[in-house]
Motif scaffolding. Structure first.
Motif, PDB file in Angstrom:
ATOM      1  N   PRO A   1     -44.387 -43.381  66.917  1.00 46.38           N
ATOM      2  CA  PRO A   1     -43.984 -42.638  65.659  1.00 46.38           C
ATOM      3  C   PRO A   1     -45.153 -41.721  65.258  1.00 46.38           C
ATOM      4  O   PRO A   1     -44.698 -40.764  64.731  1.00 46.38           O
ATOM      5  CB  PRO A   1     -44.166 -43.970  64.813  1.00 46.38           C
ATOM      6  CG  PRO A   1     -43.538 -44.922  65.568  1.00 46.38           C
ATOM      7  CD  PRO A   1     -43.819 -44.765  66.930  1.00 46.38           C
ATOM      8  N   LEU A   2     -46.119 -42.134  65.527  1.00 46.69           N
ATOM      9  CA  LEU A   2     -47.273 -41.047  65.056  1.00 46.69           C
ATOM     10  C   LEU A   2     -47.233 -39.625  65.860  1.00 46.69           C
ATOM     11  O   LEU A   2     -47.428 -38.494  65.222  1.00 46.69           O
ATOM     12  CB  LEU A   2     -48.842 -41.474  65.361  1.00 46.69           C
ATOM     13  CG  LEU A   2     -49.016 -42.997  64.530  1.00 46.69           C
ATOM     14  CD1 LEU A   2     -50.517 -43.334  64.679  1.00 46.69           C
ATOM     15  CD2 LEU A   2     -48.903 -42.593  63.112  1.00 46.69           C
ATOM     16  N   LEU A   3     -46.986 -39.708  67.028  1.00 43.38           N
ATOM     17  CA  LEU A   3     -46.572 -38.408  67.875  1.00 43.38           C
ATOM     18  C   LEU A   3     -45.599 -37.722  67.468  1.00 43.38           C
ATOM     19  O   LEU A   3     -45.478 -36.496  67.452  1.00 43.38           O
ATOM     20  CB  LEU A   3     -46.800 -38.650  69.343  1.00 43.38           C
ATOM     21  CG  LEU A   3     -46.960 -37.734  70.173  1.00 43.38           C
ATOM     22  CD1 LEU A   3     -48.114 -36.733  70.011  1.00 43.38           C
ATOM     23  CD2 LEU A   3     -46.882 -37.926  71.718  1.00 43.38           C
ATOM     24  N   ARG A   4     -44.664 -38.726  67.426  1.00 37.79           N
ATOM     25  CA  ARG A   4     -43.199 -37.856  66.899  1.00 37.79           C
ATOM     26  C   ARG A   4     -43.249 -37.071  65.552  1.00 37.79           C
ATOM     27  O   ARG A   4     -42.717 -36.194  65.312  1.00 37.79           O
ATOM     28  CB  ARG A   4     -42.131 -38.811  66.927  1.00 37.79           C
ATOM     29  CG  ARG A   4     -41.517 -39.314  68.221  1.00 37.79           C
ATOM     30  CD  ARG A   4     -40.139 -40.133  68.234  1.00 37.79           C
ATOM     31  NE  ARG A   4     -40.461 -41.709  67.728  1.00 37.79           N
ATOM     32  CZ  ARG A   4     -40.055 -41.907  66.488  1.00 37.79           C
ATOM     33  NH1 ARG A   4     -39.331 -41.081  65.733  1.00 37.79           N
ATOM     34  NH2 ARG A   4     -40.278 -43.342  66.245  1.00 37.79           N
ATOM     35  N   ALA A   5     -44.081 -37.781  64.492  1.00 36.10           N
ATOM     36  CA  ALA A   5     -44.375 -37.051  63.193  1.00 36.10           C
ATOM     37  C   ALA A   5     -45.190 -35.930  63.439  1.00 36.10           C
ATOM     38  O   ALA A   5     -44.836 -34.958  62.633  1.00 36.10           O
ATOM     39  CB  ALA A   5     -45.369 -38.186  62.272  1.00 36.10           C
ATOM     40  N   LEU A   6     -45.929 -35.742  64.308  1.00 32.77           N
ATOM     41  CA  LEU A   6     -46.738 -34.510  64.787  1.00 32.77           C
ATOM     42  C   LEU A   6     -45.865 -33.534  65.223  1.00 32.77           C
ATOM     43  O   LEU A   6     -45.984 -32.281  64.787  1.00 32.77           O
ATOM     44  CB  LEU A   6     -48.146 -34.700  65.276  1.00 32.77           C
ATOM     45  CG  LEU A   6     -49.112 -35.668  64.872  1.00 32.77           C
ATOM     46  CD1 LEU A   6     -50.127 -35.635  65.799  1.00 32.77           C
ATOM     47  CD2 LEU A   6     -49.498 -35.142  63.365  1.00 32.77           C
ATOM     48  N   THR A   7     -45.046 -33.685  66.073  1.00 30.34           N
ATOM     49  CA  THR A   7     -44.239 -32.660  66.680  1.00 30.34           C
ATOM     50  C   THR A   7     -42.840 -32.515  65.927  1.00 30.34           C
ATOM     51  O   THR A   7     -42.227 -31.474  66.174  1.00 30.34           O
ATOM     52  CB  THR A   7     -43.794 -33.539  68.057  1.00 30.34           C
ATOM     53  OG1 THR A   7     -43.369 -34.470  68.101  1.00 30.34           O
ATOM     54  CG2 THR A   7     -45.145 -33.516  69.013  1.00 30.34           C
ATOM     55  N   ALA A   8     -42.608 -33.413  65.033  1.00 36.89           N
ATOM     56  CA  ALA A   8     -41.239 -33.190  64.307  1.00 36.89           C
ATOM     57  C   ALA A   8     -41.422 -32.610  62.952  1.00 36.89           C
ATOM     58  O   ALA A   8     -40.416 -32.345  62.137  1.00 36.89           O
ATOM     59  CB  ALA A   8     -40.465 -34.396  64.186  1.00 36.89           C
ATOM     60  N   ALA A   9     -42.694 -32.280  62.568  1.00 33.93           N
ATOM     61  CA  ALA A   9     -43.134 -32.105  61.310  1.00 33.93           C
ATOM     62  C   ALA A   9     -42.279 -30.795  60.825  1.00 33.93           C
ATOM     63  O   ALA A   9     -42.231 -29.803  61.925  1.00 33.93           O
ATOM     64  CB  ALA A   9     -44.392 -31.817  61.135  1.00 33.93           C
ATOM     65  N   PRO A  10     -41.934 -30.645  59.455  1.00 30.56           N
ATOM     66  CA  PRO A  10     -41.825 -31.240  58.506  1.00 30.56           C
ATOM     67  C   PRO A  10     -41.061 -32.654  58.468  1.00 30.56           C
ATOM     68  O   PRO A  10     -40.086 -32.608  58.976  1.00 30.56           O
ATOM     69  CB  PRO A  10     -41.619 -30.317  57.300  1.00 30.56           C
ATOM     70  CG  PRO A  10     -40.424 -29.465  57.999  1.00 30.56           C
ATOM     71  CD  PRO A  10     -41.065 -29.144  59.187  1.00 30.56           C
ATOM     72  N   CYS A  11     -41.877 -33.802  58.210  1.00 30.47           N
ATOM     73  CA  CYS A  11     -41.180 -35.059  57.891  1.00 30.47           C
ATOM     74  C   CYS A  11     -41.977 -35.770  57.155  1.00 30.47           C
ATOM     75  O   CYS A  11     -43.092 -35.499  56.685  1.00 30.47           O
ATOM     76  CB  CYS A  11     -41.014 -35.579  59.452  1.00 30.47           C
ATOM     77  SG  CYS A  11     -42.702 -36.092  60.002  1.00 30.47           S
ATOM     78  N   VAL A  12     -41.377 -37.017  56.824  1.00 28.51           N
ATOM     79  CA  VAL A  12     -42.330 -38.003  56.103  1.00 28.51           C
ATOM     80  C   VAL A  12     -42.587 -39.147  56.845  1.00 28.51           C
ATOM     81  O   VAL A  12     -41.552 -39.673  57.739  1.00 28.51           O
ATOM     82  CB  VAL A  12     -41.200 -38.464  54.969  1.00 28.51           C
ATOM     83  CG1 VAL A  12     -42.049 -39.763  54.598  1.00 28.51           C
ATOM     84  CG2 VAL A  12     -40.987 -37.469  53.925  1.00 28.51           C
TER      85      VAL A  12
END
Length: 288
Positions: free
Chosen positions: A118-129
């Motif tokens: 999850p943390l890595l996906r959030a950085l690469t998928a941003a913008p996101c919550v």
């Protein structure tokens, strides 16, 4: 995406989340300042629901990390796909009589074999919550691990290098305060304490989330739940339990909450037999 706390509150209202001034202002500032928002409060006060509602209202993907005791980087950030790396290495060995060991090793640690959590996906998928839920369940080492991400919107993978978000995710951290979270993490966040909603707001939440529930029944349920919270219960009910109770009553085609129906449906709002026994003895006074 929004220009004021009032506009954000209106946008959240459109997806069924009734934010008071404090919540709307805290969430707006987190958006505008691009800072994580640390939400703390009793269970059932709407901390997790806020992150879900923000993702819906802002039309951003929601990435959730559920914290638990013993959570580590392999579960939260990344791990390497060892079976595929091994197959790749065997293919290299089979296809070359003189294998370049350094080049082969380097080829193993590429994005192709990186399993994003999850943390890595959030950085690469941003913008996101990014919702880091119940951070108080994790340990001190995991809190320290989060500091670079909260500071820089980046993480460092030793074999791969730094991964940095092109646009920072909106990070919502929640805590039920089962233990104190360290100041180092709190300093990197905006902070908001969530209370249980007042009676009028809880009635509005019930009517908003459950359109089939009439105002009279919603008022009875909200009033009873508020009185339950004043008792010394092992687990006082939150908004989610109030919603469950109202929905259970509607499923039974009840238009009002009487003592007999309340006794039959206490399992929707209370989760411990000791609490249910304590409340059954006081139902008449509770519903008066």
């Amino acid at each position: 995406m929004v220009d004021s706390p009032e506009e954000l509150a209106k946008t959240l209202d459109g997806v069924g989340y009734l934010a008071d001034d404090g919540i709307a202002t805290a969430a707006f500032l987190a958006l505008r300042m691009q800072r994580p928002l640390f939400c703390e409060g009793e269970p059932g006060t709407g901390k997790t629901s806020l992150a879900v509602a923000l993702s819906q209202a802002l039309e951003l993907p929601l990435i959730r990390l559920q914290c638990h005791e013993g959570i580590d980087a392999a579960q939260a950030l990344y791990e390497w796909d060892f079976p595929r790396q091994l197959l790749h290495l065997r293919a290299l060995e089979a296809g070359s009589e003189t294998l370049d060991v350094d080049a082969a090793e380097q080829s193993l640690y590429t994005e192709r074999f990186l399993l994003a959590r999850p943390l890595l996906r959030a950085l690469t998928a941003a913008p996101c919550v990014l919702l880091v839920d119940e951070i108080d369940r994790a340990d001190d080492e995991f809190e320290a691990f989060l500091l670079q991400l909260l500071d820089e919107n980046a993480v460092t993978i030793p074999e791969f290098g730094e991964v940095r978000a092109e646009q920072p995710p909106l990070v919502i951290l929640t805590s039920n305060r089962t233990r104190e979270v360290h100041d180092a993490l709190k300093r990197r966040c905006l902070y908001h304490w969530l209370e249980h909603p007042g009676l009028a707001r809880e009635v509005a939440i019930l009517r908003k989330r459950l359109p089939g529930v009439g105002e009279g029944l919603a008022t009875q349920v909200a009033t009873a739940v508020h009185r339950l919270r004043e008792l010394e219960l092992l687990k006082p009910p939150g908004v989610a339990e109030a919603l469950d109770w109202a929905q259970a009553l509607r499923a039974l085609n009840r238009e009002e909450l009487d003592a007999e129906t309340a006794a039959r449906t206490l399992g929707a709002v209370l989760k411990y037999t000791e609490d249910m026994d304590r409340v059954r003895a006081k139902l008449d006074a509770l519903l008066a």
